[in-house]
Design an enzyme around this catalytic site. Structure first.
Site, PDB file in Angstrom:
ATOM      1  N   HIS A 176      -6.057  -6.139  -2.452  1.00  0.00           N
ATOM      2  CA  HIS A 176      -6.921  -6.136  -1.276  1.00  0.00           C
ATOM      3  C   HIS A 176      -7.110  -7.530  -0.686  1.00  0.00           C
ATOM      4  O   HIS A 176      -7.693  -7.671   0.382  1.00  0.00           O
ATOM      5  CB  HIS A 176      -8.281  -5.525  -1.622  1.00  0.00           C
ATOM      6  CG  HIS A 176      -8.210  -4.050  -1.850  1.00  0.00           C
ATOM      7  ND1 HIS A 176      -9.258  -3.315  -2.392  1.00  0.00           N
ATOM      8  CD2 HIS A 176      -7.220  -3.157  -1.625  1.00  0.00           C
ATOM      9  CE1 HIS A 176      -8.906  -2.042  -2.486  1.00  0.00           C
ATOM     10  NE2 HIS A 176      -7.669  -1.926  -2.024  1.00  0.00           N
ATOM     11  N   ASN A 222      -3.452   9.088   3.922  1.00  0.00           N
ATOM     12  CA  ASN A 222      -2.200   8.414   4.275  1.00  0.00           C
ATOM     13  C   ASN A 222      -1.987   8.244   5.773  1.00  0.00           C
ATOM     14  O   ASN A 222      -0.971   7.678   6.195  1.00  0.00           O
ATOM     15  CB  ASN A 222      -1.012   9.182   3.691  1.00  0.00           C
ATOM     16  CG  ASN A 222      -0.935   9.045   2.183  1.00  0.00           C
ATOM     17  OD1 ASN A 222      -1.427   8.083   1.610  1.00  0.00           O
ATOM     18  ND2 ASN A 222      -0.324  10.020   1.527  1.00  0.00           N
ATOM     19  N   HIS A 243       0.591   4.147  -2.882  1.00  0.00           N
ATOM     20  CA  HIS A 243       0.304   5.547  -2.579  1.00  0.00           C
ATOM     21  C   HIS A 243       1.449   6.454  -3.013  1.00  0.00           C
ATOM     22  O   HIS A 243       1.221   7.598  -3.408  1.00  0.00           O
ATOM     23  CB  HIS A 243       0.029   5.711  -1.082  1.00  0.00           C
ATOM     24  CG  HIS A 243      -1.359   5.323  -0.691  1.00  0.00           C
ATOM     25  ND1 HIS A 243      -2.121   6.056   0.193  1.00  0.00           N
ATOM     26  CD2 HIS A 243      -2.142   4.273  -1.054  1.00  0.00           C
ATOM     27  CE1 HIS A 243      -3.307   5.473   0.346  1.00  0.00           C
ATOM     28  NE2 HIS A 243      -3.328   4.385  -0.395  1.00  0.00           N
ATOM     29  N   ARG A 257       0.837  -1.211   0.000  1.00  0.00           N
ATOM     30  CA  ARG A 257       0.000   0.000   0.000  1.00  0.00           C
ATOM     31  C   ARG A 257       0.871   1.260   0.000  1.00  0.00           C
ATOM     32  O   ARG A 257       0.559   2.243  -0.674  1.00  0.00           O
ATOM     33  CB  ARG A 257      -0.920  -0.001   1.223  1.00  0.00           C
ATOM     34  CG  ARG A 257      -1.914   1.153   1.251  1.00  0.00           C
ATOM     35  CD  ARG A 257      -2.937   0.974   2.356  1.00  0.00           C
ATOM     36  NE  ARG A 257      -3.874   2.088   2.382  1.00  0.00           N
ATOM     37  CZ  ARG A 257      -4.087   2.881   3.432  1.00  0.00           C
ATOM     38  NH1 ARG A 257      -3.424   2.663   4.565  1.00  0.00           N
ATOM     39  NH2 ARG A 257      -4.946   3.866   3.363  1.00  0.00           N
TER      40      ARG A 257
END
Length: 344
Positions: free
Chosen positions: A199, A101, A73, A69
Site C-alpha cells: 500500500h 475487481n 487479486h 494489485r
C-alpha cells in the site's frame, strides 16, 4: 492462524529474511515451479518482459501499483493462474467483473506484454507467468525490491465472480478475519503484515473507507462521527478535502493516496503513517490491533529500509506460488482474456 509473541528488534526481523522460498514448500501449492523453466522453450523471455516493463513503468510509475494489485487479486482466487484476466462469457460472470475487481487496472498492459511474448514464442509462456514476472519487474522499476520468480505456472480455465467476492480480502475486515483468509491460502501472519506494505504505492477510493469517516458505528450520534482510531486531523482532512463532493456529501470515486507524499516511491511511508493512525482502510488499522503484528511494524520502521525490502520480497515469492497449476493442469492461453479454443 493465531499469531504468537515475536521479538521487537529489527535484527530479529532480518534473520527471518534468510529463507529460500520454493513452490513445493508453500502450503496449497499444487505443483513444482522452477527457475529457468523457459530456458530451452523460450530463452530470454524474462529479459524480454523485464525490458518492456521497465521502459513503460519508468514513464508511468503508477503502473507498478496496478500490476502488483492485479497479481495479488489473481493469486487469492484459484491461485496464481491468471483467472482474473479472463473475460465474462454468456454463461459465467468472471472475476474481473466482481465488485472488488472493478477498480483493477493493468489488463491492457499485460495483454501487450503477452503479445510481445507470443510473437517470440507462440503458445509457450503462460499468462500467469507473464503477470507474476511483470509485477516483480514493475516494483523493481520504481526502486522497490526484486525477488526470484520461479516459472512454470499454467493458466486456469475457470473464472467466477462469486469466488472473487468470497475470497478477496475486504477493506473492512478485522485482524482475525484477515489472518484466517490468509491462512486459507497458506500465508502466515507475517505475510499479511509485509504484503500490506504494498500500500506504500497504492491508492484507495473514498467509498472503501467512507465508513470510517461518516457515522462510524459506536462513535456517537449523528452522521459526522468518525472512527476514533483514525487520527483526528487526518480524518478532518479526508472529509473536508479529499473525499468531499461539490454538493457537500462525499465523492465515492475520489482517489486518495495510501502513502501521501511518496506514493510513487516504494518505501516505509505506509508503515510510518500506520503507526500515526493515518491509514485509510480498516484492514490496515487492524494490523495494530494485534500486539505481535504491531511489534513487527514498529521493528521494520526502526530499521533500515532494506529490511522491509527483504521481507516484502520473501512474502511476494510465497504469494506467487499459491495453488499454482503446473504440468498437465490448465493450459497456456494464447489470449489472456479468453480460454483456448479446442483447435488450439
Amino acid at each position: 492462524m493465531a499469531s504468537g509473541r515475536r521479538g521487537s528488534s529489527w535484527t530479529s526481523v532480518v534473520a527471518m529474511t534468510m529463507v529460500v522460498v520454493v513452490a513445493s514448500s508453500v502450503p496449497g501449492a499444487r505443483g513444482q515451479l522452477r527457475m529457468g523453466f523457459y530456458a530451452q522453450s523460450c530463452p530470454g523471455v524474462e529479459r524480454m518482459v523485464g525490458d518492456f516493463v521497465r521502459q513503460h513503468v519508468r514513464r508511468v510509475p503508477t503502473v507498478a501499483a496496478a500490476l502488483l494489485r492485479l497479481h495479488f487479486h489473481d493469486c487469492f482466487v484459484r491461485g496464481c493462474d491468471a483467472s482474473v484476466l479472463l473475460n465474462s462469457t454468456a454463461g459465467s460472470v468472471a472475476e474481473k467483473d466482481a465488485p472488488p475487481n472493478l477498480t483493477l487496472r493493468g489488463f491492457d498492459f499485460v495483454d501487450r506484454v503477452k503479445t510481445l511474448v507470443e510473437e517470440a514464442c507462440p503458445g509457450v509462456v503462460s499468462c500467469a507467468d507473464v503477470l507474476a514476472l511483470a509485477a516483480r519487474d514493475a516494483v523493481a522499476a520504481i526502486g522497490g525490491p526484486s525477488w526470484r520468480v520461479p516459472t512454470g505456472r499454467r493458466d486456469g480455465t475457470v473464472s467466477s465472480m462469486q469466488e472473487a467476492l468470497d475470497e478477496i480480502p475486504k477493506p473492512t475486515m478485522s485482524f482475525k478475519e484477515l489472518t484466517d483468509m490468509f491462512a486459507s491460502k497458506g500465508l502466515g501472519v507475517r505475510d499479511l503484515v509485509w504484503l500490506s506494505g504494498a500500500h506504500t504505492i497504492g491508492i484507495a477510493h473514498c467509498s472503501s473507507f467512507a465508513d470510517r469517516l461518516y457515522g462510524y458505528p459506536g462513535a456517537g450520534a449523528g452522521n459526522d462521527t468518525t472512527d476514533p482510531s483514525l487520527d483526528a486531523a487526518y480524518a478532518v482532512n479526508l472529509r473536508r478535502r479529499k473525499c468531499r463532493a461539490p454538493n457537500g456529501g462525499y465523492a465515492e470515486d475520489a482517489i486518495v493516496e495510501m502513502d501521501p507524499g511518496s506514493h510513487l516511491s516504494f518505501d516505509l511511508g505506509y508503515y510510518r503513517a500506520l503507526l500515526k493512525h493515518r491509514c485509510l482502510l480498516r484492514s490496515d488499522a487492524a494490523l495494530l490491533s494485534d500486539a505481535a503484528a504491531r511489534a513487527d511494524v514498529e521493528s521494520v520502521v526502526a530499521g533500515p529500509e532494506e529490511v522491509f525490502f527483504q521481507l516484502f520480497a520473501r512474502s511476494m515469492a510465497t504469494l506467487g506460488a499459491v495453488q499454482v497449476k503446473t504440468g498437465a493442469e490448465g493450459e497456456v492461453r494464447r489470449n489472456c482474456a479468453v480460454v483456448n479454443s479446442p483447435s488450439n
